[in-house]
Design an enzyme around this catalytic site. Structure first.
Site, PDB file in Angstrom:
ATOM      1  N   LYS A   1      -0.003  36.990 -28.437  1.00  0.00           N
ATOM      2  CA  LYS A   1       0.651  38.012 -27.618  1.00  0.00           C
ATOM      3  C   LYS A   1       1.804  38.644 -28.406  1.00  0.00           C
ATOM      4  O   LYS A   1       1.557  39.265 -29.413  1.00  0.00           O
ATOM      5  CB  LYS A   1       1.098  37.389 -26.294  1.00  0.00           C
ATOM      6  CG  LYS A   1       0.032  36.468 -25.653  1.00  0.00           C
ATOM      7  CD  LYS A   1      -1.210  37.204 -25.211  1.00  0.00           C
ATOM      8  CE  LYS A   1      -2.363  36.269 -24.830  1.00  0.00           C
ATOM      9  NZ  LYS A   1      -2.067  35.225 -23.874  1.00  0.00           N
TER      10      LYS A   1
ATOM     11  N   TYR B   1      -0.590  29.526 -16.456  1.00  0.00           N
ATOM     12  CA  TYR B   1      -1.645  30.269 -17.153  1.00  0.00           C
ATOM     13  C   TYR B   1      -2.989  29.594 -16.864  1.00  0.00           C
ATOM     14  O   TYR B   1      -3.089  28.362 -16.873  1.00  0.00           O
ATOM     15  CB  TYR B   1      -1.341  30.259 -18.657  1.00  0.00           C
ATOM     16  CG  TYR B   1      -2.422  30.886 -19.474  1.00  0.00           C
ATOM     17  CD1 TYR B   1      -2.568  32.268 -19.510  1.00  0.00           C
ATOM     18  CD2 TYR B   1      -3.332  30.111 -20.188  1.00  0.00           C
ATOM     19  CE1 TYR B   1      -3.579  32.855 -20.235  1.00  0.00           C
ATOM     20  CE2 TYR B   1      -4.344  30.690 -20.923  1.00  0.00           C
ATOM     21  CZ  TYR B   1      -4.464  32.068 -20.946  1.00  0.00           C
ATOM     22  OH  TYR B   1      -5.478  32.650 -21.660  1.00  0.00           O
TER      23      TYR B   1
ATOM     24  N   ARG C   1      -6.664  22.186 -43.065  1.00  0.00           N
ATOM     25  CA  ARG C   1      -6.638  21.627 -41.706  1.00  0.00           C
ATOM     26  C   ARG C   1      -5.344  20.870 -41.431  1.00  0.00           C
ATOM     27  O   ARG C   1      -4.939  20.718 -40.279  1.00  0.00           O
ATOM     28  CB  ARG C   1      -7.846  20.717 -41.450  1.00  0.00           C
ATOM     29  CG  ARG C   1      -7.799  20.057 -40.074  1.00  0.00           C
ATOM     30  CD  ARG C   1      -9.082  19.350 -39.680  1.00  0.00           C
ATOM     31  NE  ARG C   1      -9.690  18.600 -40.749  1.00  0.00           N
ATOM     32  CZ  ARG C   1      -9.263  17.406 -41.178  1.00  0.00           C
ATOM     33  NH1 ARG C   1      -8.238  16.799 -40.605  1.00  0.00           N
ATOM     34  NH2 ARG C   1      -9.890  16.812 -42.176  1.00  0.00           N
TER      35      ARG C   1
HETATM   36  C1  LIG Z   1      -2.659  34.016 -23.473  1.00  0.00           C
HETATM   37  C2  LIG Z   1      -1.808  32.915 -22.995  1.00  0.00           C
HETATM   38  C3  LIG Z   1      -2.088  31.590 -23.325  1.00  0.00           C
HETATM   39  C4  LIG Z   1      -3.299  31.186 -24.132  1.00  0.00           C
HETATM   40  O1  LIG Z   1      -3.215  31.662 -25.441  1.00  0.00           O
HETATM   41  P1  LIG Z   1      -4.493  31.922 -26.380  1.00  0.00           P
HETATM   42  O2  LIG Z   1      -3.857  32.397 -27.632  1.00  0.00           O
HETATM   43  O3  LIG Z   1      -5.372  32.919 -25.697  1.00  0.00           O
HETATM   44  O4  LIG Z   1      -5.176  30.604 -26.535  1.00  0.00           O
HETATM   45  C5  LIG Z   1      -1.223  30.623 -22.856  1.00  0.00           C
HETATM   46  N1  LIG Z   1      -0.157  30.917 -22.095  1.00  0.00           N
HETATM   47  C6  LIG Z   1       0.135  32.185 -21.759  1.00  0.00           C
HETATM   48  C7  LIG Z   1       1.335  32.459 -20.899  1.00  0.00           C
HETATM   49  C8  LIG Z   1      -0.678  33.232 -22.179  1.00  0.00           C
HETATM   50  O5  LIG Z   1      -0.390  34.478 -21.824  1.00  0.00           O
END
Ligand SMILES: *Cc1c(COP(=O)(O)O)cnc(C)c1O
Length: 384
Positions: free
Chosen positions: A202, A105, A51
């Protein structure tokens, strides 16, 4: 560990990996151990425990991402939202005020608008395209400015250089969500931002198989964020950390290919008579094309477009394409198509969506690494 690893293509493969190699392994092993032998650590944050974000697989990934971002330090987290919320909860304390870009977002927008008041925090939304309006929104307790490299789903490009200048002049901390650009297309730390955040779910991981996040910046700031993260507990599992590290090795190859493929798809859609509008900063017709060219090495793998005939036509198109999966999220090897009015922006009232320019028929496309020609042919058949 910069040494011979000077350029991004080399860093994605080598930066952060332990030298000498562990038992000669060319790949960093998954250290699937929650706890480690005590070695006389003096501070709680130094006790080696999963953690606390200081075990070998986590450390290797953090060092690699810090190198890619050109930052002193980085912290990986269990998701992009964990990185965002932990960062905001570190740099802001009760009584503080945040200036945030207006089209954030969804998760970030909801956190700011729904949770801030209960925490004694406040925020105002700025038009990130109009620097002359920001000063009037400044308060004595404003601490930070929060923006995104490109907005979702309209791919607007804020005046990011003006954000950095404004923040310097008023001694504000600058935070950018760099998810859409990735370090291949934009390096915020070099551009003067204090903190750069990614949903590593992403482009960084790139394979749509885990969630993860990261925040990069100075040693001192990241230490503070790590300390807060150690309480909040949103740390990244070693197996997920290993997968992000593996995904990163092809980041440059993927993103450059996606840049090219997306531009060709954008040009195809723009020239098609059934398409009303295409939003992509790589197109000369994009209102901020010149700015995007100055800021970014490439325009990214996400575009959005509107077909004639609104939502019904959009759904029909989505049911006809054969390669893209109709699914939210972005930045992976698979091409994904969504209609934001039914997914990422379904929480907004229809009139609010319209005000933001998100029509019910708008489609968002995240281009994967499939053959560009196959995607072009698939789109052409679906539009017929
Ligand atoms: C998907 C996304 C997030 C959130 O990320 P997670 O990994 O789903 O928590 C934040 N900002 C942007 C621009 C995103 O595309």
């Amino acid at each position: 560990m910069s040494g011979p690893f000077k350029r991004l293509e080399t860093q994605v493969v080598h930066a952060g990996d332990p030298r000498p190699r562990i038992d000669g392994a060319v790949e960093i092993p998954i250290f699937q151990s929650a706890t480690y032998e005590y070695r006389g650590e003096a501070r709680y944050d130094d006790v080696r425990y999963l953690r606390l974000n200081n075990t070998p697989t986590q450390l290797a990934l953090q060092a690699k991402i810090a190198a890619l971002e050109g930052a002193q330090s980085a912290l990986v987290t269990a998701s992009g939202m964990a990185a965002i919320t932990t960062t905001l909860l570190t740099v802001l304390t009760a009584g503080d005020h945040l200036l945030a870009q207006s089209c954030l977002y969804g998760g970030t927008h909801d956190f700011v608008t729904r949770e801030f008041a209960g925490l004694g925090l406040s925020a105002d939304f700025i038009d990130a395209d109009r620097p002359e309006t920001w000063r009037a929104q400044l308060k004595p307790n404003t601490r930070a400015v929060y923006v995104e490299a490109m907005t979702n789903p309209l791919l607007e490009v804020a005046d990011l250089s003006a954000v950095v200048e404004f923040a310097r002049a008023h001694r504000l901390l600058t935070i950018i969500d760099n998810t859409f650009a990735s370090p291949v297309n934009y390096r915020p730390i070099a551009a003067g931002f204090d903190l750069s955040i990614h949903s590593a779910t992403k482009y960084l991981n790139g394979h749509s198989d885990i969630v993860a996040g990261v925040v990069s910046g100075s040693q001192a700031l990241i230490e503070r964020i790590r300390h807060k993260a150690n309480y909040l507990g949103g740390s990244l599992d070693p197996h997920a950390a290993f997968l992000v590290n593996r995904g990163l090795k092809t980041l440059v190859l993927r993103v450059r290919y996606q840049n090219e493929s997306t531009l060709r798809l954008a040009q195809f859609l723009e020239s098609h008579p059934a398409v009303n509008a295409v939003h992509y900063a790589g197109l000369a017709s994009h209102p901020r094309h010149e700015r995007a060219r100055r800021l970014f090495a490439g325009f990214g793998g996400v575009l959005s477009f509107e077909l004639q005939g609104g939502a019904e036509r959009a759904d029909e198109f989505a049911s006809r394409v054969q390669i893209p999966a109709v699914a939210p999220s972005l930045g992976g090897v698979h091409t994904l198509l969504t209609r934001p009015a039914t997914t990422s922006h379904s929480g907004l009232a229809p009139e609010d969506r319209r005000r933001l320019g998100i029509s019910d028929g708008l489609l968002r496309l995240s281009v994967g690494v499939e053959a560009t020609e196959d995607l072009l042919e698939d789109f052409a058949q679906a539009l017929r």
